[in-house]
Write an enzyme that holds these catalytic residues in place. Structure first.
Site, PDB file in Angstrom:
ATOM      1  N   ASP A  17      -2.579  -0.202   5.524  1.00 52.31           N
ATOM      2  CA  ASP A  17      -2.497  -1.217   6.328  1.00 52.31           C
ATOM      3  C   ASP A  17      -2.408  -2.131   5.350  1.00 52.31           C
ATOM      4  O   ASP A  17      -1.398  -3.115   5.535  1.00 52.31           O
ATOM      5  CB  ASP A  17      -4.192  -0.912   7.476  1.00 52.31           C
ATOM      6  CG  ASP A  17      -4.375  -0.123   8.028  1.00 52.31           C
ATOM      7  OD1 ASP A  17      -3.493   0.026   9.437  1.00 52.31           O
ATOM      8  OD2 ASP A  17      -4.763   0.643   8.450  1.00 52.31           O
ATOM      9  N   GLU A 274       2.528   6.239   6.539  1.00 58.19           N
ATOM     10  CA  GLU A 274       3.019   5.012   6.705  1.00 58.19           C
ATOM     11  C   GLU A 274       4.803   4.604   5.283  1.00 58.19           C
ATOM     12  O   GLU A 274       5.653   5.013   5.257  1.00 58.19           O
ATOM     13  CB  GLU A 274       3.352   4.043   7.190  1.00 58.19           C
ATOM     14  CG  GLU A 274       4.211   3.125   7.966  1.00 58.19           C
ATOM     15  CD  GLU A 274       3.835   2.511   9.260  1.00 58.19           C
ATOM     16  OE1 GLU A 274       2.952   1.679   9.748  1.00 58.19           O
ATOM     17  OE2 GLU A 274       4.332   1.227   8.743  1.00 58.19           O
TER      18      GLU A 274
HETATM   19  O1  TRH Z   1      -3.054   5.865   2.855  1.00 50.56           O
HETATM   20  P1  TRH Z   1      -1.849   6.010   4.524  1.00 50.56           P
HETATM   21  O2  TRH Z   1      -2.936   7.017   5.080  1.00 50.56           O
HETATM   22  O3  TRH Z   1      -2.575   5.488   4.891  1.00 50.56           O
HETATM   23  C1  TRH Z   1      -2.753   4.777   6.419  1.00 50.56           C
HETATM   24  C2  TRH Z   1      -4.020   4.457   7.409  1.00 50.56           C
HETATM   25  O4  TRH Z   1      -4.229   5.727   7.368  1.00 50.56           O
HETATM   26  C3  TRH Z   1      -3.249   3.752   8.407  1.00 50.56           C
HETATM   27  O5  TRH Z   1      -4.604   3.737   9.056  1.00 50.56           O
HETATM   28  C4  TRH Z   1      -2.691   4.580   9.200  1.00 50.56           C
HETATM   29  O6  TRH Z   1      -2.385   3.397  10.729  1.00 50.56           O
HETATM   30  C5  TRH Z   1      -1.362   4.823   8.845  1.00 50.56           C
HETATM   31  O7  TRH Z   1      -1.503   5.590   7.456  1.00 50.56           O
HETATM   32  C6  TRH Z   1      -0.642   5.268   9.166  1.00 50.56           C
HETATM   33  O8  TRH Z   1      -0.727   6.343   3.695  1.00 50.56           O
HETATM   34  P2  TRH Z   1      -0.057   4.968   3.873  1.00 50.56           P
HETATM   35  O9  TRH Z   1       0.521   4.197   4.383  1.00 50.56           O
HETATM   36  O10 TRH Z   1       1.474   6.064   3.129  1.00 50.56           O
HETATM   37  O11 TRH Z   1      -0.500   4.236   2.418  1.00 50.56           O
HETATM   38  C7  TRH Z   1      -0.949   4.544   0.978  1.00 50.56           C
HETATM   39  C8  TRH Z   1      -0.596   3.477   0.138  1.00 50.56           C
HETATM   40  O12 TRH Z   1      -1.083   4.044  -1.194  1.00 50.56           O
HETATM   41  C9  TRH Z   1       1.368   2.989  -0.129  1.00 50.56           C
HETATM   42  O13 TRH Z   1       1.059   1.648   0.280  1.00 50.56           O
HETATM   43  C10 TRH Z   1       1.056   3.834  -1.205  1.00 50.56           C
HETATM   44  C11 TRH Z   1      -0.038   3.730  -2.374  1.00 50.56           C
HETATM   45  N1  TRH Z   1      -0.301   4.171  -2.881  1.00 50.56           N
HETATM   46  C12 TRH Z   1      -0.631   3.602  -4.089  1.00 50.56           C
HETATM   47  O14 TRH Z   1      -1.093   1.854  -4.417  1.00 50.56           O
HETATM   48  N2  TRH Z   1      -1.485   4.333  -4.980  1.00 50.56           N
HETATM   49  C13 TRH Z   1      -1.436   5.529  -5.579  1.00 50.56           C
HETATM   50  O15 TRH Z   1      -1.538   5.978  -6.696  1.00 50.56           O
HETATM   51  C14 TRH Z   1      -1.083   6.300  -4.389  1.00 50.56           C
HETATM   52  C15 TRH Z   1      -1.091   7.891  -4.024  1.00 50.56           C
HETATM   53  C16 TRH Z   1      -0.545   5.196  -2.912  1.00 50.56           C
END
Ligand code: TRH
Length: 382
Positions: A17, A274
């Site tokens: 999010d 996402e």
């Molecule tokens: O963390 P996620 O699983 O997030 C979400 C939430 O669970 C949300 O509620 C749900 O609805 C959605 O998934 C589908 O996975 P996501 O979306 O990949 O987000 C991770 C974020 O973290 C992304 O912006 C990349 C960032 N990130 C970093 O900034 N640094 C890192 O080292 C890593 C591994 C990721």
């Protein structure tokens, strides 16, 4: 013309999010010269993806975005912006909605929806829902086709990725910063996923790889599975584990732009949710998706909807092997066997990942689509 935007983010869990809204906010400022306030209710999650944020501050200007810690005490002196985005349907403060209705020029109210490749998204994208206070709320769907709002993609992203990839100096310097040293001949993989009970099957397969593999794992929810497989109580950033052809290096969670660089360094990326799922696509390398699990297996429909689009252009055998692997990765089927049967197609998937990326980059990006949507609405009401 600079337009003001308020983006509201209520963190349900994890980082998706805030990941989406922070990236969007930054891009609206940097590329569209908009005035953006981002209201986020979970400051801890925000500081994980942007560690330069001061831990205790309630309001800060960061990369041109005014970031507010959104608490239950809403400061009702804040005047609503020209465009108001509630991310993923998060409820806005009641006083703020009242103030929106009182504005002389009504703000454009947008519910930015979750990403899905399902066909119905095109029918719902841009639809208006009249609200009891006389305002209209518009549904804005990101997506993979021209009939949707597109995907977040910064201007020049693919060129930056290419430059980074061509420069061994930049790549090596980045890996050194992560504390990672790559041995000659090692293939780099990254793993960012939720808990995965069958992960051990995949790790077992990697130990038997034809070429040595260095698996980089940012700290997070999957570490318990990795630790159990390796025979440890827990794993921490900096830990390295070696078994036959597989070395595993646990790395710290880094800011968003560094996560991109990590993906760009790797030959294969496992992403989730996402945001990281989209970033893995822009990396232009073979990837796999651990989809966010939903009740009644609803997520598997979304997974297949994406695969139905993504696999077009692959040979039937490569497409089938990819579908089976993605299902197994998401808990349906034998992961070890699926990986073995997918491996012969890795060359085909590598070429395919780049052409998918190029085709997606032909669509308008999400931030530009939002700006355009606002301009269009202004001209209707003029
Ligand atoms: O963390 P996620 O699983 O997030 C979400 C939430 O669970 C949300 O509620 C749900 O609805 C959605 O998934 C589908 O996975 P996501 O979306 O990949 O987000 C991770 C974020 O973290 C992304 O912006 C990349 C960032 N990130 C970093 O900034 N640094 C890192 O080292 C890593 C591994 C990721």
């Amino acid at each position: 013309m600079s337009v003001s935007w308020d983006i509201f983010c209520s963190v349900v869990d994890n980082y998706g999010d805030i990941g989406v809204t922070w990236r969007l906010a930054r891009q609206l400022v940097a590329e569209h010269n908009q005035e953006v306030r981002l209201f986020v209710d979970d400051w801890v999650s925000f500081t994980r993806i942007h560690p330069e944020a001061a831990p205790e501050a309630s309001t800060q200007r960061l990369l041109g975005v005014e970031v507010h810690h959104w608490t239950s005490e809403w400061p009702d002196i804040l005047r609503p912006a020209d465009v108001v985005i509630e991310a993923f349907g998060c409820p806005l403060p009641a006083v703020y909605v009242e103030a929106m209705a009182c504005r002389t020029v009504q703000p454009l109210w947008i519910n930015l929806e979750y990403l899905s490749a399902e066909a119905w998204v095109e029918d719902c994208h841009g639809l208006a829902s009249p609200q009891p206070n006389g305002l209209k709320k518009f549904f804005f769907f990101p997506g993979f086709t021209a009939g949707t709002g597109g995907l977040l993609r910064e201007h020049g992203l693919l060129e930056r990725r290419q430059t980074f990839r061509m420069s061994t100096v930049e790549r090596d310097a980045f890996l050194v910063q992560l504390g990672v040293s790559v041995r000659p001949g090692e293939r780099l993989f990254s793993l960012f996923s939720y808990e995965m009970p069958s992960l051990h099957d995949w790790l077992d397969e990697l130990t038997k790889s034809a070429e040595p593999v260095l698996l980089l794992i940012p700290e997070g929810r999957v570490l318990g599975n990795v630790a159990r497989w390796a025979g440890y109580d827990r794993l921490m950033p900096g830990d390295v584990y070696h078994r036959r052809q597989l070395r595993i290096h646990i790395i710290p969670f880094r800011q968003q732009d560094d996560y991109d660089r990590l993906l760009w360094c790797c030959d294969f990326n496992a992403a989730r949710g996402e945001e990281s799922f989209i970033r893995a696509q822009w990396a232009g390398q073979p990837f796999i998706w651990h989809i966010y699990p939903q009740d009644k297996r609803a997520h598997m429909l979304k997974l297949d909807a994406f695969l139905d689009r993504y696999l077009v252009g692959l040979s039937p055998a490569a497409g089938q092997a990819t579908r089976v692997l993605w299902h197994a990765w998401n808990g349906e089927g034998s992961l070890g066997q699926a990986w073995r049967e997918w491996m012969p197609y890795v060359g085909e998937l590598t070429a395919h990942a780049e052409s998918w990326c190029a085709r997606q980059a032909e669509h308008n990006d999400l931030a530009s689509a939002l700006v355009h949507f606002h301009v269009e609405r202004l001209s209707y009401s003029a």
